[in-house]
Design a protein around this motif. Structure first.
Motif, PDB file in Angstrom:
ATOM      1  N   PHE A   2       0.648  -1.218   0.103  1.00  0.00           N
ATOM      2  CA  PHE A   2       0.052   0.041  -0.026  1.00  0.00           C
ATOM      3  C   PHE A   2       0.916   1.163   0.063  1.00  0.00           C
ATOM      4  CE2 PHE A   2      -4.206  -1.530   2.001  1.00  0.00           C
ATOM      5  CZ  PHE A   2      -4.247  -2.472   0.831  1.00  0.00           C
ATOM      6  N   VAL A   3       1.865   1.220   0.873  1.00  0.00           N
ATOM      7  CA  VAL A   3       2.986   2.269   0.789  1.00  0.00           C
ATOM      8  C   VAL A   3       3.510   2.564  -0.625  1.00  0.00           C
ATOM      9  CG1 VAL A   3       4.873   3.276   2.189  1.00  0.00           C
ATOM     10  CG2 VAL A   3       3.451   2.095   3.367  1.00  0.00           C
ATOM     11  N   LEU A   4       4.188   1.472  -1.199  1.00  0.00           N
ATOM     12  CA  LEU A   4       4.859   1.611  -2.524  1.00  0.00           C
ATOM     13  C   LEU A   4       3.659   2.086  -3.639  1.00  0.00           C
ATOM     14  CD1 LEU A   4       6.976  -1.563  -2.606  1.00  0.00           C
ATOM     15  CD2 LEU A   4       7.689   0.556  -1.898  1.00  0.00           C
ATOM     16  N   ALA A  52     -11.679  -5.363   0.766  1.00  0.00           N
ATOM     17  CA  ALA A  52     -10.556  -4.359   0.823  1.00  0.00           C
ATOM     18  C   ALA A  52      -9.533  -4.763  -0.228  1.00  0.00           C
ATOM     19  CB  ALA A  52      -9.856  -4.303   2.227  1.00  0.00           C
ATOM     20  N   MET A  53      -9.262  -5.985  -0.434  1.00  0.00           N
ATOM     21  CA  MET A  53      -8.287  -6.399  -1.576  1.00  0.00           C
ATOM     22  C   MET A  53      -8.740  -6.020  -2.835  1.00  0.00           C
ATOM     23  SD  MET A  53      -5.450  -7.025   0.220  1.00  0.00           S
ATOM     24  CE  MET A  53      -4.771  -6.794  -1.611  1.00  0.00           C
ATOM     25  N   GLY A  87      -7.063  -3.709  -5.675  1.00  0.00           N
ATOM     26  CA  GLY A  87      -6.806  -4.216  -7.100  1.00  0.00           C
ATOM     27  C   GLY A  87      -7.539  -2.952  -7.969  1.00  0.00           C
ATOM     28  N   ILE A  88      -8.619  -2.948  -7.929  1.00  0.00           N
ATOM     29  CA  ILE A  88      -9.383  -1.887  -8.849  1.00  0.00           C
ATOM     30  C   ILE A  88      -8.538  -0.634  -8.873  1.00  0.00           C
ATOM     31  CG2 ILE A  88     -11.368  -0.551  -9.257  1.00  0.00           C
ATOM     32  CD1 ILE A  88     -13.019  -2.911  -7.966  1.00  0.00           C
ATOM     33  N   LEU A  89      -8.187  -0.139  -7.858  1.00  0.00           N
ATOM     34  CA  LEU A  89      -7.463   1.179  -7.641  1.00  0.00           C
ATOM     35  C   LEU A  89      -6.119   1.056  -8.616  1.00  0.00           C
ATOM     36  CD1 LEU A  89      -6.885   4.168  -6.904  1.00  0.00           C
ATOM     37  CD2 LEU A  89      -5.791   3.184  -5.070  1.00  0.00           C
ATOM     38  N   ARG A 136       5.605   0.290 -14.402  1.00  0.00           N
ATOM     39  CA  ARG A 136       6.168  -0.691 -15.533  1.00  0.00           C
ATOM     40  C   ARG A 136       5.970  -2.145 -14.949  1.00  0.00           C
ATOM     41  NH1 ARG A 136       8.872   1.297 -19.905  1.00  0.00           N
ATOM     42  NH2 ARG A 136       9.411   3.276 -19.711  1.00  0.00           N
ATOM     43  N   GLY A 137       5.298  -2.115 -13.914  1.00  0.00           N
ATOM     44  CA  GLY A 137       5.030  -3.430 -13.017  1.00  0.00           C
ATOM     45  C   GLY A 137       3.336  -3.971 -13.229  1.00  0.00           C
ATOM     46  N   HIS A 138       2.910  -4.707 -12.513  1.00  0.00           N
ATOM     47  CA  HIS A 138       1.831  -5.290 -12.425  1.00  0.00           C
ATOM     48  C   HIS A 138       1.281  -5.633 -10.799  1.00  0.00           C
ATOM     49  CE1 HIS A 138      -0.628  -5.371 -15.876  1.00  0.00           C
ATOM     50  NE2 HIS A 138       0.596  -5.680 -16.860  1.00  0.00           N
ATOM     51  N   LEU A 139       1.230  -4.359 -10.005  1.00  0.00           N
ATOM     52  CA  LEU A 139       0.946  -4.894  -8.552  1.00  0.00           C
ATOM     53  C   LEU A 139      -0.598  -5.159  -8.655  1.00  0.00           C
ATOM     54  CD1 LEU A 139       1.715  -4.349  -5.700  1.00  0.00           C
ATOM     55  CD2 LEU A 139       1.033  -2.178  -5.706  1.00  0.00           C
ATOM     56  N   ASP A 140      -1.220  -4.797  -9.603  1.00  0.00           N
ATOM     57  CA  ASP A 140      -2.754  -5.380  -9.519  1.00  0.00           C
ATOM     58  C   ASP A 140      -2.997  -6.750  -9.761  1.00  0.00           C
ATOM     59  OD1 ASP A 140      -1.770  -5.181 -12.155  1.00  0.00           O
ATOM     60  OD2 ASP A 140      -3.595  -5.005 -13.177  1.00  0.00           O
TER      61      ASP A 140
END
Length: 521
Positions: free
Chosen positions: A304-306, A375-376, A380-382, A483-487
Motif C-alpha cells: 500500500f505504501v509503495l 478491501a483487496m 486491485g481496482i485502484l 512498469r509493473g503489475h501490482l494489480d
C-alpha cells in the motif's frame, strides 16, 4: 515503528522495493513470533505482571539504540546528495535494535490484553459483560497510539529527522513503563500455573502409554481431583468433552494407580489436564484460517505504501502527505468502528440473536474476513485504474502520476473495519477459549497468525518476483511500479482470501465452545 520503516530502509540503507518490503514483513513477523516465548514465561514462571515489566525494559533499550543509530556519528550512515553509504556495522546496529524491539514485544503483546482481562471477575455477570467491552476499548487505545504514529511521528521522521522520529516513541515507552508500575497496588494478579508445555507432553505420553487401555463408558470414572479447584494453580476444572477420545486414555485409572495417593503425572493425568490439550487442539483450525487475513493486513505497511509512493501526495500547493501516513485512515476507521460496534451494533444485533455479545466471536471474525476480501478487491481496482492512466498518458517514467493519493483511503478504511471485527474478535476468542492457566500462551498463539501472515507475504513476494522476472521481464513488483503489475499481486491475494473464507465457514460451523466446570479462586 512499522508505519514508515519501509521508507527508512530505502532512504538510509539503499534497499530496493522488494528487499525493504521483505525486511519489514520479516521483522514484523518476528514481532508476532516472540510472544510465544513471553507467553510461556508468563504462564509458567513469571506471571503476566513481571513478564510485561521485564520485556518492556528490553523494548525500551531497543528503541533507544535505534534512536542513537539514527543520530550518533559512526552509527548513522553518512549521506551525500540524498544518497547514503551505510557500513555493514551500521546496518547491523540498526537490525540489532529492531530485533531487540521484536524480543521486547514478545513479553508485551501476549500479556497486556490478557492482564487487562484478568482484572474482570468471570464469575460476576456484570464484570463478564464489561470484559467483552474491554477488548474493544483496549484495541481502541492501541489505535490512538497508531494514529499519532501515522500522522505526527511520520511527519517528524520526514521533516525533522529520523532520530527525533524514533526518539519520541522511545521516551513514550519509558513513560509507559513508569505508568505501569505506578498502578501496581491496584492489580489483580493471576498465579503462574507451571509449564503448560510440560502438562501437554504429560497428556500425550500418558495417552500413548495407555494406548491399549479401554476408556470407560461412565466418564465420571476418569481421574480428577476431588477439590473444588483443579490441580493446576489458578485454573478452574474443565468439563469432559466427547471429542478426541484417544486423549481420554491419559485420565483412565488402572488398578495399580487406584492405591497411589500421588500418581505419576506422566502416567495418569486429570480430566482438566486432558481437556486443556483438547482446547488448544480445537483452536488450531481457527488459528490457521486467520493467516490469510494477516497476510492481507501486512500489505498496509508494504505494498500500500509503495502504491502510494506513485500517486500525487499533495494537499494544496505546499503541503505533501507521506504515503506511509495514509495508514492513519486505517486507524481512524478502527477508532470509528470500535465504539460503533460496542454501543450500536452489539445492542441492535442482540435483539435478534439473544446473544449477550450480539454476534458470537466466530461470527464476528468471519465478518472481518469477508470485509478484508472486499478491501483487496478495492485495492486491485485502484491499481488497474492507476496503470490504465499510466498507459494512456505514457507516464511510465514519472515518479508520481497526477492521481490523488486519497483514492487509497477506501482500502485503508476497509482494512480498519475488518480489524475491528477480525482482530478484536480473535483476541477475545483466544482469551475466552483458552484454559485459565494457558491464556498468555493462547494469546501468543493468536498473534503468531500475524507472524505467519507477514512471512507468507514475504514468501509470496519472493516467489512472484522469481517467476515474473524470468527471461529479462521486469516482473509484477519492479522498482518502477509504473512498469509493473501490482494489480496481479492484489488479485492473487484476493483469490487466496476467498478460498480461505470458504474454509473458515466450514471450521466455524463445526466448532464447539469451551465449558468450565467450576470457579477459580
Amino acid at each position: 515503528m512499522s508505519t514508515n520503516l519501509v521508507n527508512y530502509l530505502q532512504e538510509r540503507f539503499n534497499q530496493d522495493n522488494a528487499t525493504a518490503a521483505n525486511n519489514v514483513t520479516t521483522w514484523s513477523g518476528t514481532c508476532y513470533l516472540t510472544p510465544l516465548l513471553g507467553a510461556f514465561l508468563a504462564d509458567s514462571y513469571l506471571g503476566r505482571f513481571w513478564t510485561i515489566a521485564i520485556f518492556s525494559t528490553v523494548y525500551a533499550i531497543g528503541m533507544l539504540l535505534l534512536s542513537f543509530s539514527a543520530i550518533l556519528p559512526g552509527l548513522k550512515p553518512p549521506c551525500e546528495a540524498n544518497v547514503c553509504y551505510p557500513t555493514s556495522g551500521q546496518t547491523a546496529t540498526c537490525f540489532v535494535a529492531l530485533y531487540l524491539i521484536a524480543l521486547g514485544t514478545g513479553g508485551i503483546k501476549p500479556c497486556v490484553s490478557s492482564f487487562g482481562a484478568d482484572q474482570f471477575d468471570e464469575n460476576d455477570d456484570s464484570e463478564r459483560k464489561k470484559k467483552s467491552s474491554f477488548f474493544n476499548w483496549f484495541y481502541f487505545s492501541i489505535n490512538v497510539g497508531a494514529l499519532v504514529a501515522a500522522s505526527v511521528l511520520v511527519w517528524i521522521q520526514i521533516n525533522v529527522g529520523w532520530g527525533w522520529g524514533f526518539g519520541v516513541p522511545a521516551v513514550a515507552m519509558i513513560i509507559a513503563i513508569i505508568s505501569f508500575f505506578i498502578g501496581s497496588r491496584f492489580y489483580r494478579l493471576q498465579v503462574a500455573g507451571g509449564s503448560p508445555l510440560t502438562r501437554i507432553c504429560q497428556v500425550i505420553v500418558a495417552a500413548l502409554r495407555k494406548s491399549r487401555v479401554q476408556v470407560p463408558e461412565d466418564k465420571s470414572l476418569l481421574h480428577e481431583t476431588t477439590d473444588a479447584e483443579s490441580n493446576i494453580k489458578g485454573s478452574r476444572k474443565l468439563e469432559h468433552t466427547n471429542k478426541m477420545k484417544c486423549l481420554d486414555k491419559a485420565a483412565v485409572v488402572t488398578e495399580s494407580e487406584h492405591i497411589k495417593t500421588f500418581p505419576n503425572p506422566w502416567r495418569l493425568c486429570t480430566v482438566t489436564q486432558v481437556e486443556e490439550l483438547k482446547a488448544v487442539v480445537r483452536l488450531f483450525p481457527v488459528w490457521a484460517s486467520l493467516i490469510a487475513f494477516a497476510t492481507v493486513y501486512s500489505q498496509m505497511n508494504t505494498m500500500f505504501v509503495l502504491q502510494g509512493n506513485t500517486l500525487d501526495q499533495h494537499i494544496g500547493p505546499k503541503f505533501k502527505i507521506p504515503s506511509a501516513s495514509l495508514s492513519l485512515f486505517d486507524t481512524l476507521s478502527v477508532l470509528f468502528w470500535a465504539p460503533v460496534y460496542d454501543k450500536m451494533i452489539v445492542p441492535f444485533v442482540r435483539k435478534f440473536t439473544g446473544h449477550e455479545r450480539g454476534f458470537t466471536q466466530l461470527q464476528r471474525i468471519g465478518i472481518g474476513l469477508a470485509i478484508s476480501v472486499v478491501a483487496m478487491i478495492v485495492a486491485g481496482i485502484l491499481e488497474v485504474v492507476r496503470l490504465d492512466i499510466v498507459r494512456k498518458n505514457n507516464y511510465y517514467d514519472l515518479e508520481t502520476i497526477p492521481m490523488s493519493i486519497f483514492w487509497q483511503v477506501p482500502q485503508y478504511f476497509l482494512i480498519g473495519a475488518a480489524e475491528v471485527f477480525a482482530n478484536i474478535g480473535q483476541m477475545e476468542f483466544f482469551y475466552d477459549e483458552a484454559p485459565d492457566a494457558m491464556r498468555s500462551l493462547c494469546s501468543a498463539l493468536s498473534l503468531t497468525t500475524n507472524a505467519l501472515g507477514n512471512y507468507v507475504s514475504t514468501v509470496l513476494v519472493i516467489i512472484v518476483t522469481k517467476i515474473t522476472t524470468r527471461n529479462g521481464s521486469l516482473g509484477w513488483i519492479p522498482n518502477n511500479m509504473n512498469r509493473g503489475h501490482l494489480d496481479y499481486f492484489y488479485w492473487l491475494l484476493t483469490i487466496l482470501s476467498v478460498l480461505n473464507f470458504l474454509v473458515y465457514i466450514l471450521i466455524a460451523k463445526r466448532y464447539i465452545y469451551k465449558k468450565d466446570a467450576g470457579h477459580v479462586h
